[in-house]
Design a protein around this motif. Sequence first.
Motif, mmCIF file in Angstrom:
data_model
loop_
_atom_site.group_PDB
_atom_site.id
_atom_site.type_symbol
_atom_site.label_atom_id
_atom_site.label_comp_id
_atom_site.label_asym_id
_atom_site.label_seq_id
_atom_site.Cartn_x
_atom_site.Cartn_y
_atom_site.Cartn_z
ATOM 1 N N ILE A 1 1.074 -1.124 0.082
ATOM 2 C CA ILE A 1 0.088 0.062 -0.058
ATOM 3 C C ILE A 1 0.851 1.257 0.010
ATOM 4 O O ILE A 1 0.446 2.267 -0.620
ATOM 5 C CB ILE A 1 -0.996 -0.023 1.132
ATOM 6 C CG1 ILE A 1 -2.123 -1.132 1.003
ATOM 7 C CG2 ILE A 1 -1.624 1.327 1.557
ATOM 8 C CD1 ILE A 1 -2.771 -1.309 2.111
ATOM 9 N N LEU A 2 1.795 1.233 0.723
ATOM 10 C CA LEU A 2 2.644 2.535 0.786
ATOM 11 C C LEU A 2 3.706 2.635 -0.331
ATOM 12 O O LEU A 2 3.655 3.729 -1.044
ATOM 13 C CB LEU A 2 3.921 2.325 1.733
ATOM 14 C CG LEU A 2 3.352 2.300 3.441
ATOM 15 C CD1 LEU A 2 4.620 1.818 4.490
ATOM 16 C CD2 LEU A 2 2.820 3.481 3.509
ATOM 17 N N ALA B 1 3.328 5.801 -2.988
ATOM 18 C CA ALA B 1 4.339 6.480 -3.293
ATOM 19 C C ALA B 1 4.290 6.572 -4.743
ATOM 20 O O ALA B 1 4.714 7.908 -5.374
ATOM 21 C CB ALA B 1 5.454 6.054 -2.878
ATOM 22 N N LEU B 2 4.153 5.586 -5.557
ATOM 23 C CA LEU B 2 4.001 5.741 -6.754
ATOM 24 C C LEU B 2 2.734 6.605 -7.662
ATOM 25 O O LEU B 2 3.096 7.432 -8.481
ATOM 26 C CB LEU B 2 3.653 4.527 -7.313
ATOM 27 C CG LEU B 2 4.996 3.104 -7.353
ATOM 28 C CD1 LEU B 2 4.690 1.842 -7.908
ATOM 29 C CD2 LEU B 2 6.194 3.785 -8.191
ATOM 30 N N THR B 3 1.673 6.633 -6.667
ATOM 31 C CA THR B 3 0.679 7.551 -7.090
ATOM 32 C C THR B 3 1.249 8.973 -7.019
ATOM 33 O O THR B 3 0.850 9.703 -7.959
ATOM 34 C CB THR B 3 -0.929 7.435 -6.419
ATOM 35 O OG1 THR B 3 -0.912 5.863 -6.417
ATOM 36 C CG2 THR B 3 -1.641 8.277 -6.713
ATOM 37 N N ILE B 4 1.995 9.159 -5.918
ATOM 38 C CA ILE B 4 2.157 10.807 -5.656
ATOM 39 C C ILE B 4 3.249 10.798 -6.598
ATOM 40 O O ILE B 4 3.250 12.202 -7.360
ATOM 41 C CB ILE B 4 2.920 10.867 -4.333
ATOM 42 C CG1 ILE B 4 1.779 10.443 -3.115
ATOM 43 C CG2 ILE B 4 3.653 11.985 -4.093
ATOM 44 C CD1 ILE B 4 2.241 10.587 -1.843
ATOM 45 N N ALA C 1 3.200 13.976 -9.444
ATOM 46 C CA ALA C 1 4.011 15.277 -9.510
ATOM 47 C C ALA C 1 4.688 15.284 -10.630
ATOM 48 O O ALA C 1 5.351 16.352 -10.891
ATOM 49 C CB ALA C 1 5.071 14.942 -8.309
ATOM 50 N N ASN C 2 4.733 14.357 -11.684
ATOM 51 C CA ASN C 2 5.505 14.373 -12.758
ATOM 52 C C ASN C 2 4.651 13.997 -14.015
ATOM 53 O O ASN C 2 5.018 12.882 -14.876
ATOM 54 C CB ASN C 2 6.607 13.187 -12.691
ATOM 55 C CG ASN C 2 7.782 13.609 -11.759
ATOM 56 O OD1 ASN C 2 8.213 14.534 -11.807
ATOM 57 N ND2 ASN C 2 7.308 12.886 -10.697
ATOM 58 N N ARG C 3 3.588 14.950 -14.184
ATOM 59 C CA ARG C 3 2.571 14.570 -15.283
ATOM 60 C C ARG C 3 3.051 15.310 -16.603
ATOM 61 O O ARG C 3 2.454 15.136 -17.746
ATOM 62 C CB ARG C 3 1.198 15.047 -14.707
ATOM 63 C CG ARG C 3 0.423 14.238 -13.729
ATOM 64 C CD ARG C 3 -0.950 14.566 -13.325
ATOM 65 N NE ARG C 3 -0.600 15.922 -12.842
ATOM 66 C CZ ARG C 3 -1.686 16.794 -12.183
ATOM 67 N NH1 ARG C 3 -3.085 16.168 -12.502
ATOM 68 N NH2 ARG C 3 -1.472 17.667 -11.858
ATOM 69 N N LEU D 1 5.483 8.128 -16.774
ATOM 70 C CA LEU D 1 5.615 6.638 -17.567
ATOM 71 C C LEU D 1 6.973 6.528 -17.906
ATOM 72 O O LEU D 1 7.610 5.447 -18.010
ATOM 73 C CB LEU D 1 4.721 6.899 -18.693
ATOM 74 C CG LEU D 1 3.190 6.729 -18.739
ATOM 75 C CD1 LEU D 1 2.624 6.917 -19.945
ATOM 76 C CD2 LEU D 1 2.841 5.441 -17.844
ATOM 77 N N VAL D 2 7.839 7.493 -18.156
ATOM 78 C CA VAL D 2 9.296 7.510 -18.595
ATOM 79 C C VAL D 2 9.921 6.955 -17.276
ATOM 80 O O VAL D 2 10.600 5.968 -17.345
ATOM 81 C CB VAL D 2 9.886 8.667 -18.856
ATOM 82 C CG1 VAL D 2 11.186 8.574 -19.221
ATOM 83 C CG2 VAL D 2 9.301 9.050 -20.494
ATOM 84 N N ILE D 3 9.833 7.329 -15.947
ATOM 85 C CA ILE D 3 10.180 6.947 -15.015
ATOM 86 C C ILE D 3 10.092 5.495 -14.381
ATOM 87 O O ILE D 3 10.785 4.658 -14.339
ATOM 88 C CB ILE D 3 9.917 7.885 -13.691
ATOM 89 C CG1 ILE D 3 10.588 9.225 -14.028
ATOM 90 C CG2 ILE D 3 10.505 7.328 -12.537
ATOM 91 C CD1 ILE D 3 10.128 10.414 -13.097
ATOM 92 N N LEU D 4 8.670 5.162 -14.570
ATOM 93 C CA LEU D 4 8.457 3.924 -14.322
ATOM 94 C C LEU D 4 8.699 2.762 -15.207
ATOM 95 O O LEU D 4 8.820 1.851 -14.846
ATOM 96 C CB LEU D 4 6.741 3.841 -13.940
ATOM 97 C CG LEU D 4 6.233 4.694 -13.136
ATOM 98 C CD1 LEU D 4 4.545 4.643 -12.663
ATOM 99 C CD2 LEU D 4 6.741 4.168 -11.576
#
Length: 122
Positions: free
Chosen positions: A13-14, A18-21, A25-27, A55-58
């Motif tokens: 969940i954490l 963190a991935l959602t934040i 923050a990077n849209r 998306l690039v980061i992930l």
Amino acid sequence: MKIIRAIKYLFLILVAIALTILALANRGPVTLTLLPQELALWSGVDVAIELPLFLVILGGVVTGVLVGFVWEWLREHRYRTAARTNQREAQKLEREVQSLKGRQNEGRDEILALVEDSGTAR
């Protein structure tokens, strides 16, 4: 067991939060190009795509994890091969022991042979 499972779910969940934040923050859009501008002009291949930064980061993280898994799988190949060989050898030796026990007890009373075999196993 329940505590370990709860800790695992809490961790997941954490990570999801963190991935959602990170995504929120990077849209901003970024342009990814296959080749540098000079090389693209020279080769005639000018491939570019515009994506949100998250998306690039992930995508980079997922690619790194996949490369790591494949690398580790290839690195451990010799250990898996050795384990399979050892397992086959152990099974072969176990069959040989059972065969020798059968020959040793040939012509004897089955019950007495079982009792004597169990006494030697200790």
